[in-house]
Design a protein around this motif. Structure first.
Motif, PDB file in Angstrom:
ATOM      1  N   VAL A 167       0.863  -1.176   0.000  1.00  0.00           N
ATOM      2  CA  VAL A 167       0.000   0.000   0.000  1.00  0.00           C
ATOM      3  C   VAL A 167       0.902   1.229   0.000  1.00  0.00           C
ATOM      4  O   VAL A 167       1.776   1.364   0.859  1.00  0.00           O
ATOM      5  CB  VAL A 167      -0.911   0.024   1.250  1.00  0.00           C
ATOM      6  CG1 VAL A 167      -1.823   1.238   1.213  1.00  0.00           C
ATOM      7  CG2 VAL A 167      -1.713  -1.261   1.366  1.00  0.00           C
ATOM      8  N   VAL A 168       0.710   2.093  -0.979  1.00  0.00           N
ATOM      9  CA  VAL A 168       1.477   3.331  -1.063  1.00  0.00           C
ATOM     10  C   VAL A 168       0.537   4.507  -0.831  1.00  0.00           C
ATOM     11  O   VAL A 168      -0.653   4.417  -1.114  1.00  0.00           O
ATOM     12  CB  VAL A 168       2.208   3.465  -2.413  1.00  0.00           C
ATOM     13  CG1 VAL A 168       3.302   2.410  -2.546  1.00  0.00           C
ATOM     14  CG2 VAL A 168       1.239   3.383  -3.585  1.00  0.00           C
ATOM     15  N   TRP A 169       1.083   5.588  -0.303  1.00  0.00           N
ATOM     16  CA  TRP A 169       0.248   6.749  -0.031  1.00  0.00           C
ATOM     17  C   TRP A 169       1.002   8.052  -0.266  1.00  0.00           C
ATOM     18  O   TRP A 169       2.222   8.076  -0.307  1.00  0.00           O
ATOM     19  CB  TRP A 169      -0.306   6.715   1.394  1.00  0.00           C
ATOM     20  CG  TRP A 169       0.737   6.897   2.478  1.00  0.00           C
ATOM     21  CD1 TRP A 169       1.518   5.911   3.026  1.00  0.00           C
ATOM     22  CD2 TRP A 169       1.110   8.108   3.127  1.00  0.00           C
ATOM     23  NE1 TRP A 169       2.349   6.452   3.974  1.00  0.00           N
ATOM     24  CE2 TRP A 169       2.115   7.800   4.067  1.00  0.00           C
ATOM     25  CE3 TRP A 169       0.689   9.432   3.008  1.00  0.00           C
ATOM     26  CZ2 TRP A 169       2.709   8.753   4.876  1.00  0.00           C
ATOM     27  CZ3 TRP A 169       1.277  10.397   3.821  1.00  0.00           C
ATOM     28  CH2 TRP A 169       2.277  10.048   4.743  1.00  0.00           C
ATOM     29  N   ALA A 170       0.219   9.114  -0.418  1.00  0.00           N
ATOM     30  CA  ALA A 170       0.749  10.468  -0.556  1.00  0.00           C
ATOM     31  C   ALA A 170      -0.349  11.434  -0.134  1.00  0.00           C
ATOM     32  O   ALA A 170      -1.539  11.085  -0.146  1.00  0.00           O
ATOM     33  CB  ALA A 170       1.156  10.747  -1.997  1.00  0.00           C
ATOM     34  N   VAL A 171       0.046  12.628   0.238  1.00  0.00           N
ATOM     35  CA  VAL A 171      -0.912  13.698   0.509  1.00  0.00           C
ATOM     36  C   VAL A 171      -0.710  14.756  -0.557  1.00  0.00           C
ATOM     37  O   VAL A 171       0.424  15.131  -0.868  1.00  0.00           O
ATOM     38  CB  VAL A 171      -0.708  14.293   1.917  1.00  0.00           C
ATOM     39  CG1 VAL A 171      -1.596  15.518   2.119  1.00  0.00           C
ATOM     40  CG2 VAL A 171      -1.009  13.248   2.990  1.00  0.00           C
ATOM     41  N   THR A 172      -1.813  15.217  -1.131  1.00  0.00           N
ATOM     42  CA  THR A 172      -1.761  16.273  -2.130  1.00  0.00           C
ATOM     43  C   THR A 172      -2.652  17.429  -1.675  1.00  0.00           C
ATOM     44  O   THR A 172      -3.735  17.212  -1.132  1.00  0.00           O
ATOM     45  CB  THR A 172      -2.171  15.752  -3.525  1.00  0.00           C
ATOM     46  OG1 THR A 172      -1.964  16.789  -4.489  1.00  0.00           O
ATOM     47  CG2 THR A 172      -3.613  15.293  -3.577  1.00  0.00           C
ATOM     48  N   ASP A 173      -2.170  18.639  -1.887  1.00  0.00           N
ATOM     49  CA  ASP A 173      -2.951  19.823  -1.533  1.00  0.00           C
ATOM     50  C   ASP A 173      -3.909  20.149  -2.669  1.00  0.00           C
ATOM     51  O   ASP A 173      -3.528  20.116  -3.842  1.00  0.00           O
ATOM     52  CB  ASP A 173      -2.035  21.013  -1.255  1.00  0.00           C
ATOM     53  CG  ASP A 173      -1.278  20.849   0.050  1.00  0.00           C
ATOM     54  OD1 ASP A 173      -1.884  20.372   1.030  1.00  0.00           O
ATOM     55  OD2 ASP A 173      -0.089  21.190   0.089  1.00  0.00           O
ATOM     56  N   THR A 174      -5.151  20.453  -2.312  1.00  0.00           N
ATOM     57  CA  THR A 174      -6.184  20.790  -3.294  1.00  0.00           C
ATOM     58  C   THR A 174      -6.947  22.014  -2.804  1.00  0.00           C
ATOM     59  O   THR A 174      -6.758  22.456  -1.666  1.00  0.00           O
ATOM     60  CB  THR A 174      -7.185  19.634  -3.488  1.00  0.00           C
ATOM     61  OG1 THR A 174      -7.992  19.522  -2.305  1.00  0.00           O
ATOM     62  CG2 THR A 174      -6.476  18.308  -3.766  1.00  0.00           C
ATOM     63  N   ARG A 175      -7.842  22.501  -3.606  1.00  0.00           N
ATOM     64  CA  ARG A 175      -8.632  23.665  -3.194  1.00  0.00           C
ATOM     65  C   ARG A 175      -9.625  23.322  -2.093  1.00  0.00           C
ATOM     66  O   ARG A 175     -10.230  24.217  -1.527  1.00  0.00           O
ATOM     67  CB  ARG A 175      -9.301  24.318  -4.386  1.00  0.00           C
ATOM     68  CG  ARG A 175     -10.376  23.476  -5.046  1.00  0.00           C
ATOM     69  CD  ARG A 175     -10.837  24.055  -6.341  1.00  0.00           C
ATOM     70  NE  ARG A 175     -11.691  25.219  -6.155  1.00  0.00           N
ATOM     71  CZ  ARG A 175     -12.277  25.852  -7.138  1.00  0.00           C
ATOM     72  NH1 ARG A 175     -12.069  25.472  -8.384  1.00  0.00           N
ATOM     73  NH2 ARG A 175     -13.050  26.878  -6.904  1.00  0.00           N
ATOM     74  N   ILE A 176      -9.791  22.037  -1.772  1.00  0.00           N
ATOM     75  CA  ILE A 176     -10.638  21.654  -0.640  1.00  0.00           C
ATOM     76  C   ILE A 176      -9.792  21.158   0.529  1.00  0.00           C
ATOM     77  O   ILE A 176     -10.309  20.554   1.459  1.00  0.00           O
ATOM     78  CB  ILE A 176     -11.697  20.598  -1.036  1.00  0.00           C
ATOM     79  CG1 ILE A 176     -11.042  19.346  -1.616  1.00  0.00           C
ATOM     80  CG2 ILE A 176     -12.725  21.203  -1.988  1.00  0.00           C
ATOM     81  CD1 ILE A 176     -11.984  18.175  -1.822  1.00  0.00           C
TER      82      ILE A 176
END
Length: 191
Positions: free
Chosen positions: A18-27
């Protein structure tokens, strides 16, 4: 057929990778997690304790400790498509999805939602229940929306009340309003 023949990746403990990342979005920040089968989870407000709880749940449910890997192919593509969606350049997602975190009625409802409610449109809870052959199950559809492991990509924000109310949303009502405004269903907030 063993797991290698099915193309599954395994970690050292025998669970699938299982791989993961956090991405910034307008929400706000979204945690994205993927397995060899595809995107498996999207989590709103993914900072601090929320992110840690989500990763612990994934480890427990999928039998593998998630590994941060934002450049991995499934996550990099998901991030690219989300960026295009939020900038107005993409109306739907073309990503492999891993449905293993949801089953039964909830999975049927979410699959119907993903394939049958296009960008810029909405559907009522009762109407969606009817589409999966359970016309009296509007409340159960609401439960399925709350259990959606892939919000935004599987667009539970497009499900509204039959009387025109916005309905609930796991990411918060303001997030639902922003997503519906992005898709042209609601006017942009004035402030």
């Amino acid at each position: 057929m063993d797991s290698h023949e099915r193309g599954e990746q395994r970690d050292g403990s025998g669970g699938q990778r299982v791989v993961w990342a956090v991405t910034d979005t307008r929400i706000g920040p979204l945690l994205l997690a993927a397995t060899a089968d595809g995107l498996v989870n999207v989590v709103f407000h993914a900072t601090g304790a929320v992110r840690e709880r989500a990763l612990d749940r994934l480890a427990s449910r999928l039998g593998a400790e998630p590994v941060e890997a934002p450049g991995s192919p499934p996550l990099a593509e998901a991030i690219r498509q989300l960026e295009a969606y939020f900038s107005g350049g993409r109306r739907d997602f073309d990503l492999p999805l891993d449905w293993s975190l949801i089953s039964g009625f909830n999975r049927r409802v979410l699959r119907e939602l993903a394939s049958g409610v296009p960008y810029g449109s909405v559907v009522g809870y009762g109407d969606l229940a009817g589409r999966v052959g359970q016309p009296q199950a509007a409340q159960a559809v609401g439960v399925a929306m709350g259990a959606n492991p892939l919000p935004v990509v599987v667009p539970c924000h497009r499900v509204v009340e039959s009387d025109g109310g916005i309905g609930g949303f796991g990411g918060g009502l303001e997030t639902k309003r922003v997503l519906l405004a992005l898709e042209g269903v609601l006017p942009e907030p004035l402030f």
